[in-house]
Design a protein around this motif. Structure first.
Motif, PDB file in Angstrom:
ATOM      1  N   THR A 228      13.429  51.774 -24.884  1.00  0.00           N
ATOM      2  CA  THR A 228      12.459  52.331 -25.833  1.00  0.00           C
ATOM      3  C   THR A 228      13.171  52.928 -27.040  1.00  0.00           C
ATOM      4  O   THR A 228      12.735  52.754 -28.188  1.00  0.00           O
TER       5      THR A 228
ATOM      6  N   CYS B 212      12.756  51.464 -30.844  1.00  0.00           N
ATOM      7  CA  CYS B 212      12.313  52.308 -31.960  1.00  0.00           C
ATOM      8  C   CYS B 212      13.295  52.227 -33.126  1.00  0.00           C
ATOM      9  O   CYS B 212      12.878  52.161 -34.294  1.00  0.00           O
TER      10      CYS B 212
ATOM     11  N   LEU C  38       8.197  56.816 -35.059  1.00  0.00           N
ATOM     12  CA  LEU C  38       9.234  56.072 -34.336  1.00  0.00           C
ATOM     13  C   LEU C  38      10.514  56.888 -34.247  1.00  0.00           C
ATOM     14  O   LEU C  38      11.189  56.884 -33.205  1.00  0.00           O
TER      15      LEU C  38
ATOM     16  N   LYS D 239      12.241  50.810 -36.651  1.00  0.00           N
ATOM     17  CA  LYS D 239      12.410  51.724 -37.786  1.00  0.00           C
ATOM     18  C   LYS D 239      13.224  51.073 -38.912  1.00  0.00           C
ATOM     19  O   LYS D 239      12.894  51.219 -40.089  1.00  0.00           O
TER      20      LYS D 239
ATOM     21  N   GLU E 175      12.198  58.071 -30.850  1.00  0.00           N
ATOM     22  CA  GLU E 175      13.603  57.719 -30.598  1.00  0.00           C
ATOM     23  C   GLU E 175      14.409  58.954 -30.221  1.00  0.00           C
ATOM     24  O   GLU E 175      15.214  58.936 -29.278  1.00  0.00           O
TER      25      GLU E 175
END
Length: 275
Positions: free
Chosen positions: A50, A54, A74, A58, A78
């Motif tokens: 994850t 992100c 995001l 991004k 993160e």
């Protein structure tokens, strides 16, 4: 009348069996997922995937003015994933030291050195990581964050280099064993005879080497997966240390791919390289 009754009975039985089979398969998948998420390693892999997903998203959305709010979300996600992973890794330094003690008993000197030195560097990486986590929540204040972060990255880099060295060593051993196989000798001769045009364009020795490499890894997917995962991971410390700088997109992509491969190795232990 009897025919219709037996037919419906049979159809109902088939429907029940199919439904029961589907339910059983669903239960098995659910048990696998629960077992996976119950493992700290499994949770860390999900958080890591994850986190880098992100980072990649991004980077891809960085120039879109309309997505600034999404980019902020995001970035926040993160950061939370990174903090969560640090919490999961609090006891990993002990595990790495224990692993280093175990690998001291490996008879092969090359594997013994690579795995022991790699595990020790991994333990030092986790110690630095734990100290950085303690600083982030205010438990420790009088430390140089940049210095400890750099040391953490260096130890992580060295552990990956040792893991890749092990992978290359194992691949060489597999290739040597495969090259001595009589069945393989016939197969390589047949391959070169079937593609003479390719053999003329590409150096025959290189063609034979690549064919041997692919044949060796085909029977050992765990070695291929571990090598590819470590190569992807290597781009992360290389970029942070300034040895080979890329960009946030490449780091995010490599981190995501290696995380997905890590999830696969946890879900399917047969794909985890041993030792």
């Amino acid at each position: 009348m009897n025919f219709h009754l037996s037919f419906h009975s049979h159809a109902g039985s088939c429907g029940f069996d199919r439904t029961y089979s589907d339910c059983t398969n669903t239960d098995l998948h659910m048990e696998t997922f629960i077992s996976f998420t119950n493992q700290s390693q499994g949770r860390d892999r999900i958080f890591r995937a994850t986190q880098y997903a992100c980072a990649l998203a991004k980077y891809l959305l960085r120039n879109e003015a309309k997505r600034k709010e999404l980019v902020k979300k995001l970035q926040f996600l993160e950061s939370n994933m990174s903090s969560g992973r640090k919490l999961f890794r609090l006891g990993n330094s002990v595990n790495s030291i224990h692993a280093a003690k175990s690998t001291l008993h490996i008879s092969d000197p090359v594997l013994r050195f690579c795995l022991t030195f790699g595990n020790l560097n991994r333990a030092l990486y986790f110690i630095c990581d734990n100290i950085l986590w303690a600083r982030s929540i205010g438990l420790i204040r009088d430390i140089d964050k940049e210095r400890w972060s750099l040391s953490s990255t260096r130890f992580y880099f060295l552990s990956l280099v040792m893991n890749l060295t092990r992978d290359v060593y194992v691949i060489i051993q597999l290739m040597v064993q495969k090259s001595r196989d009589r069945h393989y000798q016939k197969k390589i001769d047949q391959h070169l005879n079937e593609s003479p045009d390719v053999a003329c364009v590409i150096v025959p020795q290189l063609d034979a080497f690549l064919f041997l490499l692919l044949e060796s890894l085909r029977n050992e997917p765990s070695v291929a997966l571990d090598t590819f995962k470590n190569v992807c991971d290597l781009f992360i410390p290389l970029d942070k240390l300034g040895i080979y700088q890329t960009n946030a997109g490449v780091v995010g992509f490599c981190g995501l791919v290696s995380s997905l491969l890590g999830i696969l190795s946890v879900l399917r232990p047969s794909l985890k390289i041993k030792p």
